[in-house]
Write an enzyme that holds these catalytic residues in place. Structure first.
Site, PDB file in Angstrom:
ATOM      1  N   GLY A 209      27.352  31.752  44.526  1.00  0.00           N
ATOM      2  CA  GLY A 209      27.314  33.185  44.358  1.00  0.00           C
ATOM      3  C   GLY A 209      26.445  33.663  43.217  1.00  0.00           C
ATOM      4  CB  SER A 210      24.059  34.954  41.877  1.00  0.00           C
ATOM      5  OG  SER A 210      24.232  33.666  41.365  1.00  0.00           O
ATOM      6  CG  ASN A 211      26.496  40.420  41.910  1.00  0.00           C
ATOM      7  OD1 ASN A 211      26.673  40.368  43.115  1.00  0.00           O
ATOM      8  ND2 ASN A 211      27.500  40.523  41.050  1.00  0.00           N
ATOM      9  CG  ASN A 474      25.449  35.201  46.679  1.00  0.00           C
ATOM     10  OD1 ASN A 474      26.272  35.568  45.864  1.00  0.00           O
ATOM     11  ND2 ASN A 474      24.382  34.508  46.332  1.00  0.00           N
ATOM     12  NE  ARG A 502      29.878  38.542  45.262  1.00  0.00           N
ATOM     13  CZ  ARG A 502      28.728  37.859  45.346  1.00  0.00           C
ATOM     14  NH1 ARG A 502      27.674  38.268  44.663  1.00  0.00           N
ATOM     15  NH2 ARG A 502      28.638  36.783  46.097  1.00  0.00           N
TER      16      ARG A 502
END
Length: 742
Positions: A209-211, A474, A502
């Site tokens: 994950g990540s933004n 993601n 998200r």
């Protein structure tokens, strides 16, 4: 003359008398929170300074990684480890096999771009030298970290050890997750049957994950581009922790940001002209294949009607017993044309094997070094297209022109949509989904512009350039920008076109900031509103579902739990009604909502009956733990005793954070996962202006002053002002300088 002038200029910056070899002098300047700024004349010195500084903070972490890469965990810690029976033994069998096969040495024998550039070879060797120098000067018996102080496994390292660490990091979305299944794989009927029981599937880096946002001139109030980095990785896994650093060779390289432990470069960061971040790509970076085994021989398989023998390599593993005695255990590793054979699902008829798109990837460091030297987005794109080393991430970037750029330049198997449709064999409770390995028609193809056969080249990679924004959480490349959906790329790059909560929240946050409807003032991003948006700690599932649940529980103050027991939910209902739907540390209601939502998702019944049961179950959970339903989120979610904000992305939290408390105590057990290195940078005409935050601090040593010092900032939504120019570094009141000579 130009070279001599540059050397004299650096000599003026570096203090102390000139040495016999002026290129050997390296300066390590530490600013607030222990961030090292490494200044050197060449790549040898830059690596030496970085390795020395990293060892000061994390000598035990890298020593532990090297023990793994050398296949020596069983020798020093016994065969079982902390995760279950035989885990160390399986790991050692795999990594010993890699060493004996000369896998990394074979990759190092290649010239760039397939192998590392000369500059990187020198930097990695320098890094090993710097680490070893710290170890030698300090002495193992006097190391500051009690975890390896005086331990025989804290030993000097080699450049090969570091390249092995890099190779392993490149395969984190594939082979690294399957090491237990590879090291423990044995044919059916073997006396020592496998103990590994999980069903492996095609591993995805998006599991991490990540933004990431890159905001262009049309999205910011002042017209300057900005980048937000917010990777989500495990806090306790040394191989996946970030370390913040600033690397400078005057006139050659000046880049600041963070890299993973044991890597010699900035992987997420900026220079004076370009800033970039990465998020975990949703593409597949490897393929599971199902082998049709030959009748009567589980170590042979059939492809196109012809029988092939599995490759095998028997390796010795040294094992420490409970009494401290060392013995040798032999394990045999099995391989096929598609890659290593796995333990799970190996029967007399079928075996599973995994082909990793990053199996031969040491090119990644070439990519990141070239990105760090890029002066605009065109050069950054060229850096990626030339070395093709990005292993498993999307890239989001911006430059001083105000443009933004997105691409999936990761290593992706060349599998057409028709192949995926024709070749995929559905798995079952004990078998993974896999491609049909009985026919070469299901093997990877290739692109003319791909450096490595079997992969897609740059011509097929999704990419987008915009003046407003590119964003990713993601969610696949399709909705990088909602106004310009990406289409036309191979299906293996995108496993679905639906947005998760998200990702949906991230796009809403950008849209609401652009039109000013988020309550943060006039439309358009500023550096301040970018940081405030990041730490808004919004929870989309609560924003869209809390009011309906409150209406339900007000109408039905007694609800039936899953076990049929009547449960009074009036207190919980009042708590949720007062909650502001944010996942702040002091939020009363966030923890209750999280537990409720977990039950709701488990029930897969989003109707009123399912909602009522989920709330009743949540109330009973809190009662069983002796906790009031209005317990603050930060009481349950901590790291090193520090309350943490955020929640998991499945609930629609942008600021992802998960920490599991012990029963009834609120003390974390295995650690945390989520927001790790945060960077909010604005590229102004006067240079970059950045704020950063390394959520767990620079050191994994609990005795270090930089263990959890930034965690306390994270808890209070505070950032660290980055020092980038020489003047900014010199002006830091916390400045500490060490010069390495010789």
């Amino acid at each position: 003359m130009a070279v001599a002038t540059a050397a004299l200029g650096l000599a003026a910056v570096l203090p102390g008398p000139a040495s016999a070899d002026p290129g050997s002098e390296v300066r390590i300047s530490r600013t607030a929170y222990g961030v090292p700024h490494i200044l050197a004349r060449d790549f040898d010195g830059l690596g030496r300074g970085y390795g020395y500084a990293f060892a000061q903070d994390n000598v035990c972490e890298l020593a532990d990684q090297v023990v793994t890469q050398r296949g020596e965990r069983s020798r020093w810690f016994g065969p079982d480890g902390n995760d279950g029976e035989g885990v160390n033994l399986a790991s050692d069998a795999y990594y010993t096999g890699q060493r004996r096969a000369g896998t990394v040495e074979r990759l190092l024998a290649r010239e760039a771009p397939l192998g590392p550039t000369p500059e990187l070879r020198r930097m990695v060797q320098g890094y090993a030298d710097g680490y070893n120098r710290y170890l030698r000067e300090t002495g193992v018996a006097h190391l500051p970290d009690p975890r390896c102080k005086g331990k025989p496994w804290a030993r000097p390292i080699t450049a090969l050890d570091l390249w092995s660490v890099i190779h392993d990091v490149n395969r984190v979305s594939g082979t690294r997750q399957l090491v237990p299944e590879i090291g423990d794989a044995r044919p059916p009927g073997t006396d020592t049957a496998t103990s590994v029981s999980r069903v492996p599937g095609p591993a995805r880096s998006a599991d991490f994950g990540s933004n990431g946002w890159a905001l262009g001139r049309d999205a910011t109030r002042g017209g300057n581009a900005m980048v937000l980095a917010n990777p989500h990785l495990p806090w306790a896994d040394g191989a996946l922790r970030f370390y913040q650093v600033h690397l400078t060779i005057p006139g050659t390289l000046d880049v600041s940001g963070a890299g993973l432990y044991g890597t010699p470069l900035v992987l997420i960061g900026h220079n004076k002209d370009v800033a970039w971040t990465h998020t975990a790509s949703d593409a597949e970076h490897g393929s599971m294949y199902a082998l049709e085994l030959a009748a009567g021989d589980p170590t042979s398989y059939v492809v196109d009607g012809r029988t092939e023998r599995m490759g095998r390599r028997t390796v010795p593993v040294t094992v420490r017993g409970a009494d401290g005695r060392l013995t040798t255990v032999e394990r045999t590793l099995y391989t096929s044309r598609f890659g290593p054979v796995l333990s799970t699902g190996w029967t007399t008829k079928t075996a599973y094997t995994y082909r990793d798109a990053n199996a031969d990837n040491l090119r990644s460091m070439n990519t990141w070094l070239a990105m760090g030297r890029a002066s605009n987005l065109d050069e950054l794109r060229t850096a990626q297209d030339t070395s093709q080393g990005n292993p498993w991430t999307y890239t989001l970037a911006a430059d001083t022109s105000g443009d933004t750029y997105f691409t999936d330049a990761s290593a992706v198997p060349h599998l057409t949509d028709a192949q995926l449709e024709r070749c995929t064999l559905p798995g079952g409770p004990a078998e993974p989904d896999a491609l049909d390995g009985s026919t070469s028609a299901c093997a990877w193809g290739s692109d003319p512009d791909a450096l490595v056969p079997g992969l897609y080249g740059p011509s097929h990679q999704p990419e987008l350039t915009r003046a407003d924004y590119v964003a990713n959480s993601n969610n696949g490349p399709r909705y990088t920008n909602r106004d310009a959906p990406l289409t036309g790329f191979p299906g293996t790059y995108d496993t679905g076109d639906r947005l998760g909560l998200r990702a949906e929240l991230g796009l809403r946050m950008i849209a609401e900031r652009r039109d000013g409807s988020d309550g943060l003032g006039a439309p358009g991003f500023t550096a301040g509103t970018l940081r405030a948006t990041m730490f808004g700690n919004r929870v989309l599932s609560a924003e869209t579902g809390r009011d309906d649940l409150v209406a339900l529980c007000r109408a039905h103050p007694v609800l039936e739990a899953t076990d049929g027991r009547a449960t009074d939910v009036r207190r919980a209902c009042a708590v949720l009604a007062r909650w502001d739907t944010r996942a702040d540390t002091d939020s009363r209601g966030a923890a209750l909502w999280g537990t409720y939502y977990d039950h709701l998702m488990e029930s897969r019944s989003p109707d009123e009956t399912g909602q009522g049961r989920a709330l009743a179950d949540a109330v009973r959970d809190f009662a069983a733990e002796g906790l009031p339903v209005d317990t603050k989120l930060g009481t349950l979610q901590k790291w090193a005793g520090v309350p943490l904000p955020g929640c998991d992305g499945g609930k629609g939290c942008f600021n992802v954070l998960e920490a599991s408390p012990e029963s009834g105590t609120g003390t974390p057990t295995a650690g945390a996962f989520g927001s790790s290195f945060l960077m909010a940078v604005e590229l102004t005409p006067d240079g970059p202006r950045a704020r950063t935050l390394l959520t767990y601090g620079q050191s994994a040593n609990p005795a270090s002053p930089h263990y959890a010092d930034q965690t306390r900032l994270f808890s209070r939504k505070r950032w660290v002002t980055e020092r980038f120019t020489a003047a900014e570094i010199a002006a830091d009141p916390h400045l500490e300088v060490k010069t390495l000579r010789g």
